[in-house]
Enzyme design. Structure first.
Site, PDB file in Angstrom:
ATOM      1  N   HIS A  79      -9.018   6.711   7.040  1.00 57.61           N
ATOM      2  CA  HIS A  79      -7.751   6.429   6.367  1.00 57.61           C
ATOM      3  C   HIS A  79      -7.083   7.746   6.012  1.00 57.61           C
ATOM      4  O   HIS A  79      -7.767   8.698   5.641  1.00 57.61           O
ATOM      5  CB  HIS A  79      -7.994   5.594   5.098  1.00 57.61           C
ATOM      6  N   LYS A 115     -12.145   7.607  19.176  1.00 55.20           N
ATOM      7  CA  LYS A 115     -11.775   7.124  17.851  1.00 55.20           C
ATOM      8  C   LYS A 115     -12.133   5.657  17.784  1.00 55.20           C
ATOM      9  O   LYS A 115     -11.832   4.909  18.716  1.00 55.20           O
ATOM     10  CB  LYS A 115     -10.273   7.287  17.651  1.00 55.20           C
ATOM     11  N   VAL A 116     -12.740   5.241  16.729  1.00 55.39           N
ATOM     12  CA  VAL A 116     -13.107   3.832  16.626  1.00 55.39           C
ATOM     13  C   VAL A 116     -12.224   3.197  15.551  1.00 55.39           C
ATOM     14  O   VAL A 116     -12.248   3.598  14.384  1.00 55.39           O
ATOM     15  CB  VAL A 116     -14.604   3.667  16.279  1.00 55.39           C
ATOM     16  N   MET A 117     -11.434   2.225  15.987  1.00 59.54           N
ATOM     17  CA  MET A 117     -10.449   1.615  15.091  1.00 59.54           C
ATOM     18  C   MET A 117     -11.132   0.835  13.962  1.00 59.54           C
ATOM     19  O   MET A 117     -12.217   0.280  14.153  1.00 59.54           O
ATOM     20  CB  MET A 117      -9.525   0.686  15.882  1.00 59.54           C
ATOM     21  N   GLY A 118     -10.460   0.832  12.801  1.00 62.56           N
ATOM     22  CA  GLY A 118     -11.041   0.148  11.648  1.00 62.56           C
ATOM     23  C   GLY A 118     -11.808   1.097  10.739  1.00 62.56           C
ATOM     24  O   GLY A 118     -12.321   0.692   9.706  1.00 62.56           O
ATOM     25  N   PHE A 119     -11.855   2.378  11.147  1.00 61.25           N
ATOM     26  CA  PHE A 119     -12.534   3.383  10.313  1.00 61.25           C
ATOM     27  C   PHE A 119     -11.556   4.521  10.015  1.00 61.25           C
ATOM     28  O   PHE A 119     -10.737   4.876  10.846  1.00 61.25           O
ATOM     29  CB  PHE A 119     -13.755   3.952  11.046  1.00 61.25           C
ATOM     30  N   HIS A 149      -2.145   1.828  12.817  1.00 59.98           N
ATOM     31  CA  HIS A 149      -1.739   1.176  11.562  1.00 59.98           C
ATOM     32  C   HIS A 149      -2.258  -0.263  11.622  1.00 59.98           C
ATOM     33  O   HIS A 149      -3.465  -0.476  11.719  1.00 59.98           O
ATOM     34  CB  HIS A 149      -0.222   1.302  11.443  1.00 59.98           C
ATOM     35  N   HIS A 193       0.819  -1.213   0.000  1.00 57.46           N
ATOM     36  CA  HIS A 193       0.000   0.000   0.000  1.00 57.46           C
ATOM     37  C   HIS A 193       0.851   1.260   0.000  1.00 57.46           C
ATOM     38  O   HIS A 193       0.698   2.136   0.867  1.00 57.46           O
ATOM     39  CB  HIS A 193      -0.958  -0.011   1.204  1.00 57.46           C
ATOM     40  N   ARG A 240       2.526  -8.399   4.457  1.00 55.71           N
ATOM     41  CA  ARG A 240       3.219  -7.153   4.088  1.00 55.71           C
ATOM     42  C   ARG A 240       4.718  -7.348   3.908  1.00 55.71           C
ATOM     43  O   ARG A 240       5.401  -6.476   3.347  1.00 55.71           O
ATOM     44  CB  ARG A 240       2.897  -6.075   5.128  1.00 55.71           C
ATOM     45  N   ARG A 264      16.518  11.908   5.392  1.00 53.46           N
ATOM     46  CA  ARG A 264      16.898  12.685   6.563  1.00 53.46           C
ATOM     47  C   ARG A 264      16.226  14.048   6.456  1.00 53.46           C
ATOM     48  O   ARG A 264      16.789  14.995   5.894  1.00 53.46           O
ATOM     49  CB  ARG A 264      18.424  12.815   6.581  1.00 53.46           C
ATOM     50  N   ASP A 307      -8.798  -3.067   7.708  1.00 55.24           N
ATOM     51  CA  ASP A 307      -8.756  -3.777   8.989  1.00 55.24           C
ATOM     52  C   ASP A 307     -10.150  -4.093   9.518  1.00 55.24           C
ATOM     53  O   ASP A 307     -10.308  -4.986  10.360  1.00 55.24           O
ATOM     54  CB  ASP A 307      -7.998  -2.954  10.037  1.00 55.24           C
TER      55      ASP A 307
END
Ligand code: ACO
Length: 385
Positions: free
Chosen positions: A270, A264-268, A222, A187, A346, A365, A321
């Site tokens: 991007h 925050k609700v994970m899986g939503f 992530h 990705h 991955r 850098r 996810d």
């Protein structure tokens, strides 16, 4: 004096070119070496996709045969990798096990310091072949089960499930697992891939770069989100045999409450896709297959209840996810093993990027804007003698 523009989180910053994948948020599409990921998921094995990511083209019949033979003969874990895993407590996160295992595999490698294209390709292929055994070994030891050796007569996905569960998975389960592996493979410049490229840019070896990438992937912003999705489902309560609509209503109420509390609700959401993750429809279809296969409509209820409530309240769409978490749950993996599954996949994308970075390297850098105290000096009273 001109003000320095700060690009917090590097949002919107293009740092390099890549020919490995193209994420197009306008069209919600994802191409691996030019091919839509949905087409690859529907028509190719994960082995073919791995080859495509590394080489830029799909393998010929003969190339695939040679690659498959090599991969199947490199699946077993070295004794000192097993010993290193055994030293880790089963209370640690499985991503810590994955990170340690890759580090040991790097230290074992006879060409550890060789980053030539040929050595890196061999290392990438060997890591791809061996990592499923790490996940399977760890999953089984956490359940107090003896490890299962790999089977050379099974493809990557079927063997992965065999080593983990000790029985041959149904073809539709193998297919759903394969689809997840293909969708997770690559990705562009996501956080873990960028971490791998930063480490590679110092001319460190491939295993060091993958080890660092694993650390980045572990975080819940992530890869860790697929586990967090399942924790949400568990918090709402998974009630086998509950009618789909009842589960949906409970999930909706949970989401409304979570959003009212500004959680925050994970899986939503991007960073790149703002109108939906290109990979979700394909993964959702695989989840639907698993819901049907295992006859678990309440999972669909929880899934759609949360999705609908988030959409209505904030117009934020699920990311990959979201459907992959419950899919792995239905297959029988412990929740904490979900991110290592993402990791296994991955490895292909990371190592493709490591090879691309190596081929056209420039030390990564960036600069920073100092906002600490003005220059000051020690006074005699603050110097300890
Ligand atoms: N739940 C609730 N609100 C959210 C969510 C979410 N999952 N995602 C974004 N928002 C809201 C934020 O609260 C913010 O609202 P505000 O402007 O009112 O403060 C707005 O949307 C923008 O959110 P940011 O976090 O600033 O957007 P960013 O582009 O930095 O975030 C990220 C992207 C980190 C993925 C975010 O959506 C998130 O934290 N999601 C949950 C974690 C997750 O699922 N990660 C998996 C990523 S995909 C992958 O690894 C396969």
């Amino acid at each position: 004096m001109t003000e320095t523009q700060i690009h917090k989180g590097l949002a919107g910053v293009t740092v390099d070119t890549t020919s490995i994948s193209k994420v197009n948020p306008e069209t919600n599409s994802l191409l691996y070496r030019g091919y839509p990921v949905q087409e690859l998921a529907a028509n190719c094995s994960f082995e073919e996709v791995a080859w495509l990511l590394w080489h830029g083209e799909l393998p010929s019949e003969a190339e695939l045969k040679g690659f498959t033979t090599f991969e199947r003969s490199h699946r077993a874990l070295a004794d000192n990798v097993k010993a290193a895993i055994d030293l880790l407590p089963i209370t640690c996160h499985p991503m810590d096990v994955g990170r340690t295992a890759v580090s040991v595999l790097g230290a074992n490698h006879p060409r550890a310091e060789d980053s030539s294209p040929e050595a890196n390709l061999a290392k990438a292929t060997e890591l791809f072949a061996a990592f499923p055994a790490v996940v399977a070994y760890d999953q089984r030891r956490r359940r107090g089960l003896a490890p299962m050796g790999p089977r050379e007569d099974l493809d990557y996905s079927a063997n992965f499930l065999w080593m983990t569960f000790g029985e041959e998975a149904a073809p539709e389960v193998v297919d759903a697992f394969k689809v997840s592996m293909i969708l997770y493979a690559e990705h562009s410049f996501n956080a873990s891939t960028f971490a791998a490229r930063v480490i590679t840019s110092t001319l460190a070896d491939l295993h060091s770069a993958v080890t660092g990438a694993i650390g980045a992937l572990k975080g819940p912003l992530h890869g860790g989100a697929n586990e967090a999705v399942m924790h949400t489902f568990e918090e709402i309560g998974i009630r086998k045999d509950e009618p789909e609509e009842d589960a949906a209503a409970r999930a909706k109420a949970w989401m409304e409450n979570a959003l009212a509390q500004k959680n925050k609700v994970m899986g939503f959401g991007h960073r790149v896709y703002k109108n939906g993750d290109s990979r979700v429809p394909t993964m959702k279809a695989a989840l639907d297959d698993m819901i049907k296969h295992y006859d678990r409509p309440e999972i669909l209820g929880l899934y759609s209840g949360l999705e609908t409530a988030m959409d209505e309240a904030k117009n934020i769409k699920p990311n990959l996810d979201y459907p992959s978490g419950p899919t792995y749950h239905l297959m029988g993996f412990d929740t904490e093993m979900f991110t290592p599954l993402f990791l296994a996949s991955r490895i292909t994308g990371w190592t493709a990027h490591i090879m691309e970075q190596t081929a056209s390297n420039s030390l990564i850098r960036p600069l920073s804007e100092y906002d600490g105290p003005e220059e000051r000096h020690l006074v005699a009273s603050s110097v300890r003698k």
